[in-house]
Design an enzyme around this catalytic site. Structure first.
Site, PDB file in Angstrom:
ATOM      1  N   GLY A  69     -40.992 -17.804  14.454  1.00 23.05           N
ATOM      2  CA  GLY A  69     -39.792 -17.496  15.314  1.00 23.05           C
ATOM      3  C   GLY A  69     -38.813 -16.590  14.335  1.00 23.05           C
ATOM      4  O   GLY A  69     -38.033 -15.486  14.770  1.00 23.05           O
ATOM      5  N   SER A 194     -39.621 -19.464  19.191  1.00 18.54           N
ATOM      6  CA  SER A 194     -40.589 -20.189  18.066  1.00 18.54           C
ATOM      7  C   SER A 194     -41.352 -21.444  18.873  1.00 18.54           C
ATOM      8  O   SER A 194     -40.659 -22.261  19.438  1.00 18.54           O
ATOM      9  CB  SER A 194     -39.740 -20.884  16.829  1.00 18.54           C
ATOM     10  OG  SER A 194     -40.716 -21.327  15.941  1.00 18.54           O
ATOM     11  N   CYS A 320     -24.908 -31.003   2.211  1.00 23.47           N
ATOM     12  CA  CYS A 320     -24.436 -31.388   1.242  1.00 23.47           C
ATOM     13  C   CYS A 320     -25.186 -32.646   0.310  1.00 23.47           C
ATOM     14  O   CYS A 320     -24.986 -33.849   1.069  1.00 23.47           O
ATOM     15  CB  CYS A 320     -22.952 -32.425   1.375  1.00 23.47           C
ATOM     16  SG  CYS A 320     -21.873 -32.871   0.407  1.00 23.47           S
TER      17      CYS A 320
END
Length: 460
Positions: A69, A194, A320
């Site tokens: 994709g 995809s 994070c």
């Protein structure tokens, strides 16, 4: 072990497995050759293209198969920009596109082009009028995903496509997350997808380019796939991808309704059972199988590890972690909490009992992680006497800066401020989000010697 990360890669559909094994025996030859084995392979390739194009909603000769994709996105953007280079070198895209689109935009800018990121609201959706306003006379291409890969929000593709058509700008739609659930509406010009997102094998992407769209393939010319995808076709995987797409589409209506009910159960229960949580994304206009929420005072990486220990495979939209201090660009664009972010995306066939057990385990896990990090267990009480305080959280990653802020906010008087010193990029997003959740005032950000100073005023 319940697998709740279908948005990353869906388990291989049984039809895909059967088609793959059969095609390994029948489709190994070169489909470009005229002898018997080649003709047989060509028939399989043509049948796969016809099935895929029917699902996409385009002509078979408008669709090619790529190696992924991401490759389809890169080829689609580069080809469309090159084909319309006489119009201009401006690219428009939403701020929450998949990284493959953002990387293409960065490469285009590095080569002398320009791009505009269209902002989104707190649900992650663009405003069609704002998107239309980003189109210029020199805009060569516009990009908009059909649904977001991190929070599940569906974009107003049909409305944006209409504005692009009025402006004479082709629209490329990244349909990786939604194509298994149904065709993309509207007058789009290019589409990518995809196979491993709908239960097909990895290593197969789709690129559809409507007739009439100016398109100039980039890179060395090839003889296969209309010159738009170089290399020998992975025919067994292509056959399996097309067969599984047809299969999941036949199941989509019933499975969509069933999974939507399970996701609604998660959305409701998480908000009720887990304190200080923000469920993000559009609650209605969304993918049926995906829900994302962020937990205050929680390290997302630790939370995912703890859920994995309890045999739940989930993902996160936040970056994070120990390897980076940059929060998810999607959550940042939405302006929502990024710390303690969990994305649950249910694959076809998910049992309701597995969802119920997840909802039993989650509150315990969040509470354990918060306790380990020393997070406050209740909002601040009576106002303290201090006129202002400074919290030094330099060198500490999320969610520690927010936890330290929450610990001391009760020590200042109403109307007084707390200044948090932090060099963690996530603090720029999570401190304002904390203020909104806690009813405090985010004054703003100021430069500091080693990072930034985030000023918060106590209101209650």
């Amino acid at each position: 072990m319940p697998y709740f990360d279908a948005a990353s890669a869906a388990p291989l559909h049984p039809v895909a497995r059967q088609a793959l094994l059969a095609a390994l025996d029948e489709g190994w030859a070169d489909p470009a050759r005229l002898y018997r084995e080649g003709r047989r392979a060509r028939l399989l390739l043509d049948a796969a293209r016809e099935a895929a194009s029917e699902a996409v909603g385009c002509r078979p000769d408008e669709l090619v198969f790529t190696s992924s994709g991401t490759t389809a996105v890169h080829a689609g953007i580069a080809g469309a920009l090159s084909g319309r280079r006489r119009v201009g070198r401006h690219l428009a895209l939403s701020a929450v596109e998949h990284s493959s689109v953002l990387h293409s935009a960065a490469a285009h800018e590095a080569a002398g082009g320009s791009f505009t990121e269209v902002p989104v609201d707190r649900t992650g959706a663009v405003d069609p009028a704002v998107y239309g306003g980003a189109l210029r006379a020199d805009t060569a291409l516009a990009c908009l995903q059909s649904a977001n890969h991190e929070v599940g929000t569906e974009q107003p593709v049909a409305e944006v496509a209409a504005r692009c058509a009025e402006a004479g700008v082709p629209l490329l739609v990244d349909a990786a997350q939604s194509l298994g659930w149904g065709p993309v509406p509207g007058r789009w010009s290019l589409l990518t997808a995809s196979a491993h997102k709908w239960g097909g094998p990895a290593g197969v992407g789709l690129l559809a380019v409507r007739k009439g769209v100016r398109f100039a393939p980039q890179g060395p010319a090839g003889e296969r796939e209309s010159g738009r995808a170089a290399g020998f076709e992975n025919l067994p995987a292509i056959v399996a991808a097309a067969a599984s797409l047809r299969a999941v589409r036949s199941e989509a209506a019933a499975e969509s309704a069933r999974l939507r009910d399970l996701v609604d159960r998660i959305r409701t229960a998480v908000a009720e059972r887990v304190p200080d949580v923000e469920v993000v994304g559009d609650p209605v206009r969304r993918l049926p199988h995906l829900v994302t929420f962020s937990c205050l005072y929680v390290d997302g990486e630790t939370l995912l590890h703890e859920l994995d220990r309890r045999e739940f495979s989930v993902s996160s939209g936040s970056s994070c972690t120990s390897s980076t201090l940059i929060p998810s660009h999607v959550l940042k664009a939405m302006g929502v909490l990024s710390e303690g972010n969990v994305r649950v995306s249910l694959p076809t066939g998910t049992a309701g009992a597995d969802v119920d057990r997840f909802l039993e385990v989650l509150p315990e896990v969040v509470a354990e992680v918060r306790e380990r990090l020393g997070a406050p267990v209740s909002p601040p009480g009576s106002p303290g006497p201090a006129a202002s305080l400074v919290v030094d959280a330099l060198g500490r990653r999320c969610p520690i800066p927010v936890i330290e802020l929450a610990k001391v906010i009760g020590e200042v008087a109403v109307g007084a401020t707390v200044t948090v010193l932090a060099d963690d990029e996530a603090a720029r997003l999570d401190i304002p989000a904390w203020c909104e959740m806690r009813g405090q005032e985010y004054v703003g950000e100021e430069p500091a010697d080693l990072g930034s100073a985030y000023v918060v005023r106590r209101l209650s």
